[in-house]
Design an enzyme around this catalytic site. Structure first.
Site, PDB file in Angstrom:
ATOM      1  N   GLY A 112       0.814  -1.205   0.000  1.00 54.78           N
ATOM      2  CA  GLY A 112       0.000   0.000   0.000  1.00 54.78           C
ATOM      3  C   GLY A 112       0.848   1.255   0.000  1.00 54.78           C
ATOM      4  O   GLY A 112       0.444   2.305  -0.503  1.00 54.78           O
TER       5      GLY A 112
ATOM      6  N   GLY B 278       3.864   1.613  -1.540  1.00 53.86           N
ATOM      7  CA  GLY B 278       4.601   1.806  -2.780  1.00 53.86           C
ATOM      8  C   GLY B 278       5.271   0.524  -3.204  1.00 53.86           C
ATOM      9  O   GLY B 278       4.670  -0.555  -3.160  1.00 53.86           O
TER      10      GLY B 278
ATOM     11  N   LYS C 162      13.030   1.073  -0.639  1.00 54.40           N
ATOM     12  CA  LYS C 162      11.583   1.144  -0.424  1.00 54.40           C
ATOM     13  C   LYS C 162      11.120   2.548  -0.790  1.00 54.40           C
ATOM     14  O   LYS C 162      11.475   3.524  -0.139  1.00 54.40           O
ATOM     15  CB  LYS C 162      11.266   0.836   1.042  1.00 54.40           C
ATOM     16  CG  LYS C 162       9.803   0.934   1.421  1.00 54.40           C
ATOM     17  CD  LYS C 162       9.641   0.552   2.887  1.00 54.40           C
ATOM     18  CE  LYS C 162       8.203   0.700   3.356  1.00 54.40           C
ATOM     19  NZ  LYS C 162       8.063   0.327   4.791  1.00 54.40           N
TER      20      LYS C 162
ATOM     21  N   ASP D 285       2.273  -4.062  13.622  1.00 53.43           N
ATOM     22  CA  ASP D 285       1.929  -4.743  12.365  1.00 53.43           C
ATOM     23  C   ASP D 285       2.839  -5.954  12.161  1.00 53.43           C
ATOM     24  O   ASP D 285       3.493  -6.091  11.132  1.00 53.43           O
ATOM     25  CB  ASP D 285       2.055  -3.773  11.184  1.00 53.43           C
ATOM     26  CG  ASP D 285       1.318  -4.282   9.942  1.00 53.43           C
ATOM     27  OD1 ASP D 285       0.491  -5.202  10.079  1.00 53.43           O
ATOM     28  OD2 ASP D 285       1.580  -3.767   8.841  1.00 53.43           O
TER      29      ASP D 285
END
Length: 800
Positions: free
Chosen positions: A513, A515, A531, A633
Site C-alpha cells: 500500500g 509503494g 523502499k 503490524d
C-alpha cells in the site's frame, strides 16, 4: 516463480484438477491455461499472480470450480468467463480486480458460491445479473465500490444463506424482498449509504444468526418484527439515525451475544428486560438520548463489554447491581458523559477482570476508594471532570497515573502540596493560582531550556567523538533531505538510483500500500533494498504515507538488534521519497512459508529458530528501549529472512513509542487477521497487541497456514465457554507437509505451540510479556512432554 502451463511444469493436473495454492507462483496466468481440455477444478489461490485473467479461460467448458483468490490480479473480469456455464464455485476475492461486472456472468446459472470481495469493482449490480443466480448459497461482494441500489430481484435468490454486501457505496432503501430469503443465516449490509426504515419483512428471516446494518443513514424506529429472529447471535445497528425506544421484543433474542445500538437517537429508559439476554457478551448503547437510571440488568453472566456513555442517565453508579446480577466478568465499562451522581462505590474493586473503566464527565462526588488501587487488571481508567474530593491516589495501579485521568476535579489534592482548586469564585484565589501557575511555567521554561541545551551538546559531542562518519549527505541531494545513517556504507544515492535504472519495473521485487521495493545491485557488489513511496509529486503524498515514512526513520535510527532490519539511509527530495535497507536474499517469511521451497527449507528446527528470533526482536522493543516501542503490524510478510534463516523484523511504518503519561489511544492500524481483538472496541495500543500478533505468526509458522479458524473459535469460546478446537490433536494441526517432529524436536515444537496459544488469549491481561516469551523460548524445549506427542490436544497445550 512464474506459473508455467507446459508438459514439463510441476503442476498437479490429476483428476481433471489444477490444485496449486500456496505455491509462491508469480507473474501472469498464461493464456495456455485455456488449452487444458477437460479441466473441471482450478485452485491457484494464495499465490503472487499478477496481470489479467486470460480470456482463454472461457474455453474450459467443463470447469466447475475456479479459485484465484488472494493474488494480485489487476484486470477486469473478462466477458469470456460467462462461457463457463458449468461453474458452481467462483472465487476471485482479495485481488486488485476493477471495472464493472460483465453481463455475461448472468449465464452462470449454476453458481452456488460467488466471492468477489475485497477488490476494486465499481458500478451497479443490475437486476438481470442477480435474477439468474437462483442457486446461490453464498454471495460475497463486500469491500468494493459497488454503487446504485440493492436490487429487489435479490429476493429471488431463495437458497441464499450468506449475503455480504458491506463496505460498498450502495444507496437507497433496504429492499423488502429480502424477507423472501428464508434460508438466510448471515446478512451484512453495513458501511454503505442506505436510507429509509428497517423493513418489517426482515422478521421473516427466522434462520438469521447475524444481522449488521450499522454505519448507514437508516431512520425510524426499530420494528417489532426482529423480535422473531430467535436464533440471532449478533445485531449491529450503530451509527445510523434511528429513533424511538428499544422495543420490548428484543428481549426475546435470547441467543444474542453482541448488541450494538450506539450513535443513534434512541430515547426513553433502558429496558430492564434486556437482562433476559443471558448470553450477551457485548452491550453498546452509547451516544444516544437514553434517560433514567441504569437498570438492574440481571442475568447477563457472560457480559464483557458495557458501554452506556454519552447519554442522559442519572442516579448513582450501580456497581452493587452489577455484582448482585453476577456481572463480575466485565472487561470494559464506560459510563462517561452522563449525569451520574453520588460516590464511586468501593465495591468496584470486586470486578476482578475489569481492564477499562471510564466514569469521566459526570457529577460524581466523594473520594476515590483506596481499594481500587489493588485492581491489577485495570489498565485504563478515567475519573476526570467530576466533583471528586480528597487526596489523589498514589499507590498500586495509581502509582504512575496520567494526570489526564483526574483533571477537572476541583476538590482533589496531592499529599505533597495540600488542597488545590482549579477554580475559585474569589478574586484572591484566582490571583494566587495565577501567580502559582506563572512561577511553575517560568521554572519549567528555564529548566527546559537548560535541558535542551545539554541534550544537543551531548548529542553532537557524541556524534563527533564516537561516530564521525555516521551522517553524511550525498553530493546530489540537499542537506537534511537525504542522509546515510551507517558509517560502513560506502555508496551514494546517485549510485543507488543508477543501479535500479531510475526505479525501472524490472528491479521491483515487491509491492504494498505504501509503494514498491526495489533490489539495487551496486558496482561494488553490495546489494541494498530500496523502499519507495507511491507518489510522483511531493504535493500528492498522502499524509499517512509521510507519517509512516517518518515513523520508520525515527524508530530505526534509534534501535539496533540482530533480529531487526537495518536502515542505511533515506531521501525525501523533490517527491522522490525512499528508504535504503540491507537486502535479505530469502525475502519474507510469508514467501518462504508458502513457496515451493517451504517444505524442504523450512523444517521444524528452522521454524523454531524463526519464532525465537522474532520473540527476541519484540522483547527488545518492549523491554530494552526507552520509551518502549510497539510495532503494531507483526505479520509473516513483515518478517524477512537472512541466508541462514535468521529472522529480521521489518516495516516500522506503524510503530510508535508507548508513553507512561498518556492513555495511548490510537486509530486502528495493522493487518487483518493479526490484530488483537480488543482493538475493535478499546482502540488502545499496548505491548499486548504485539504479543497477540506474535502468537498468530508463531501459529502460522508451525501450522503452515493462517490460524483463522483457531482465532475465531478462541473468540467464540470467550463468550460461550465452548472452544471448537480444544479437542483437536496437535499432530493434526501442525503443517501436514512435514513429518511429525520427534524426540527433542517434538519438545521444542510443543513449547512454541503452547506459548503461541497463550499469546492469542482474548483477554490482554492473560497474555505473557514478550520478555517472558523470549526467555522461555531461549530454553529451546520442554524438560518433558505432558503426554505422548501423538495424544497431545490443543486443550492440553493451552493449559501448559
Amino acid at each position: 516463480m512464474p506459473l508455467e502451463i507446459s508438459p514439463g511444469s510441476q503442476l498437479d493436473l490429476s483428476n481433471n484438477s489444477l490444485y496449486n495454492s500456496y505455491n509462491g507462483f508469480s507473474g501472469p496466468i498464461p493464456d495456455s491455461i485455456g488449452l487444458i481440455s477437460g479441466l473441471q477444478y482450478i485452485d491457484l489461490s494464495h499465490n503472487f499472480l499478477e496481470g489479467k485473467i486470460p480470456p482463454s479461460i472461457g474455453k474450459l467448458k467443463e470447469l466447475q470450480s475456479l479459485d484465484l483468490s488472494y493474488n494480485s490480479l489487476n484486470s477486469s473480469i473478462p466477458s469470456e468467463l460467462g462461457l463457463c456455464t458449468n461453474l458452481t464455485h467462483l472465487s476471485l476475492s482479495s485481488n486488485k480486480l476493477s471495472g464493472e461486472l460483465p453481463l455475461s456472468l448472468s449465464n452462470l446459472k449454476n453458481l452456488v458460491e460467488l466471492r468477489l470481495d475485497n477488490n476494486l469493482f465499481i458500478g451497479q449490480i443490475i437486476p438481470s445479473l442477480v435474477s439468474n443466480w437462483t442457486e446461490l448459497v453464498s454471495l460475497y461482494l463486500q469491500d468494493n465500490s459497488f454503487s446504485g441500489t440493492i436490487s429487489a430481484e435479490i429476493g429471488l435468490l431463495t437458497q441464499l444463506q450468506y449475503l455480504r454486501l458491506y463496505s460498498n457505496e450502495f444507496r437507497g432503501e433496504i429492499p423488502h424482498s429480502l424477507g423472501n430469503l428464508s434460508q438466510l443465516q448471515v446478512l451484512y449490509l453495513d458501511h454503505n449509504h442506505l436510507t429509509g426504515e428497517i423493513p418489517q419483512s426482515l422478521g421473516k428471516l427466522t434462520q438469521l444468526l447475524r444481522l449488521s446494518l450499522d454505519h448507514n443513514h437508516l431512520t425510524g424506529e426499530i420494528p417489532q418484527s426482529p423480535g422473531k429472529l430467535t436464533q440471532l447471535q449478533r445485531l449491529y445497528l450503530s451509527h445510523n439515525q434511528l429513533t424511538g425506544e428499544i422495543p420490548q421484543s428484543l428481549d426475546k433474542l435470547t441467543q444474542l451475544y453482541r448488541l450494538h445500538l450506539s450513535n443513534n437517537h434512541f430515547t426513553g429508559e433502558i429496558p430492564q428486560s434486556l437482562g433476559n439476554l443471558s448470553h450477551l457478551c457485548e452491550l453498546d448503547l452509547s451516544a444516544n438520548n437514553f434517560t433514567g437510571v441504569i437498570p438492574r440488568i440481571s442475568g447477563m453472566l457472560d457480559l464483557k463489554l458495557l458501554s452506556l456513555s454519552n447519554n442522559n442517565l442519572i442516579g448513582v453508579m450501580p456497581i452493587h447491581l452489577f455484582l448482585a446480577a453476577g456481572l463480575t466478568g466485565l472487561v470494559y465499562l464506560d459510563l462517561s458523559s452522563n449525569s451520574l451522581s453520588g460516590a464511586i462505590p468501593s465495591e468496584l474493586h470486586m470486578l476482578t477482570t475489569l481492564e477499562v473503566f471510564n466514569a469521566s464527565r459526570n457529577h460524581l462526588s466523594g473520594e476515590i476508594p483506596s481499594a481500587l488501587a489493588d485492581m491489577l487488571t485495570l489498565s485504563s481508567y478515567d475519573f476526570s471532570y467530576n466533583n471528586l474530593t480528597g487526596p489523589l491516589p498514589t499507590c498500586g495501579i495509581f502509582e504512575k497515573a496520567p494526570t489526564s485521568a483526574f483533571v477537572g476535579n476541583y476538590g482533589l489534592w496531592s499529599h505533597a502540596d495540600g488542597q488545590t482548586e482549579c477554580k475559585s469564585s474569589s478574586t484572591h484565589s484566582k490571583r494566587a493560582n495565577k501567580n502559582k501557575v506563572s512561577i511553575i511555567l517560568y521554572s519549567f521554561c528555564g529548566f527546559a531550556t537548560v535541558a535542551i541545551a545539554i541534550f544537543f551538546f551531548l548529542m553532537f559531542r557524541k556524534r563527533s567523538t564516537i561516530r564521525p562518519q555516521v551522517i553524511k549527505t550525498s553530493q546530489n541531494f540537499e542537506s537534511f533531505e537525504a542522509m546515510i545513517l551507517q558509517e560502513e556504507v560506502k555508496f551514494t544515492f546517485r549510485e543507488v538510483v543508477k543501479a535500479i535504472d531510475d526505479f525501472h519495473e524490472k528491479h521491483c521485487i515487491g509491492r504494498g500500500g505504501f509503494g514498491r521495493v526495489y533490489k539495487a545491485e551496486l558496482e561494488s557488489g553490495q546489494v541494498v533494498a530500496v523502499k519507495r513511496l507511491n507518489t510522483n509529486d511531493s504535493n500528492d503524498i498522502p499524509t499517512i504515507n509521510l507519517q509512516s515514512f517518518e515513523n520508520e526513520i525515527q524508530t530505526l535510527t534509534t534501535i539496533r538488534h540482530r533480529n531487526i532490519i537495518r536502515l542505511y539511509g533515506f531521501s525525501s527530495r523533490r517527491g522522490c521519497i525512499f528508504l535504503l535497507y540491507e537486502y535479505l536474499e530469502k525475502g519474507s517469511l510469508g514467501k518462504a512459508l508458502y513457496g515451493v521451497e517451504g517444505v524442504t527449507e523450512l523444517g521444524w528446527p528452522t521454524r523454531v529458530k524463526i519464532v525465537q528470533g522474532l520473540a527476541h526482536a519484540l522483547s527488545y522493543l518492549h523491554h530494552d528501549c526507552s520509551p518502549p516501542i510497539v510495532h503494531r503490524d507483526v505479520t509473516v510478510n513483515n518478517v524477512l529472512l537472512e541466508q541462514d534463516f535468521e529472522p529480521r523484523l521489518s516495516d516500522f511504518g506503524t510503530a510508535r513509542p508507548l508513553s507512561i503519561d498518556s492513555s495511548n489511544w490510537t486509530n486502528i492500524v495493522g493487518s487483518l487477521g493479526y490484530m488483537a481483538p480488543e482493538l475493535a472496541y478499546i482502540m488502545q495500543v499496548t505491548d499486548k497487541c504485539d504479543v497477540y500478533s506474535f502468537g498468530v505468526v508463531a501459529l502460522e509458522v508451525m501450522m503452515g497456514r493462517h490460524p483463522r479458524d483457531m482465532l475465531e473459535s478462541n473468540l467464540s469460546a470467550s463468550s460461550t465457554s465452548t472452544n471448537e478446537n480444544a479437542e483437536l490433536l496437535l499432530k493434526d494441526v501442525l503443517d501436514q507437509r512435514l513429518e511429525p517432529p520427534a524426540n527433542e524436536l517434538a519438545k521444542a515444537v510443543v513449547l512454541v505451540m503452547s506459548i503461541a496459544l497463550a499469546c492469542i488469549r482474548t483477554r490482554p491481561g492473560l497474555r505473557p510479556t514478550m520478555h517472558f516469551v523470549s526467555q522461555k523460548l531461549s530454553a529451546h524445549s520442554l524438560p518433558c512432554l505432558p503426554d505422548p506427542f501423538g495424544m497431545l490436544t490443543i486443550k492440553k497445550l493451552s493449559a501448559l
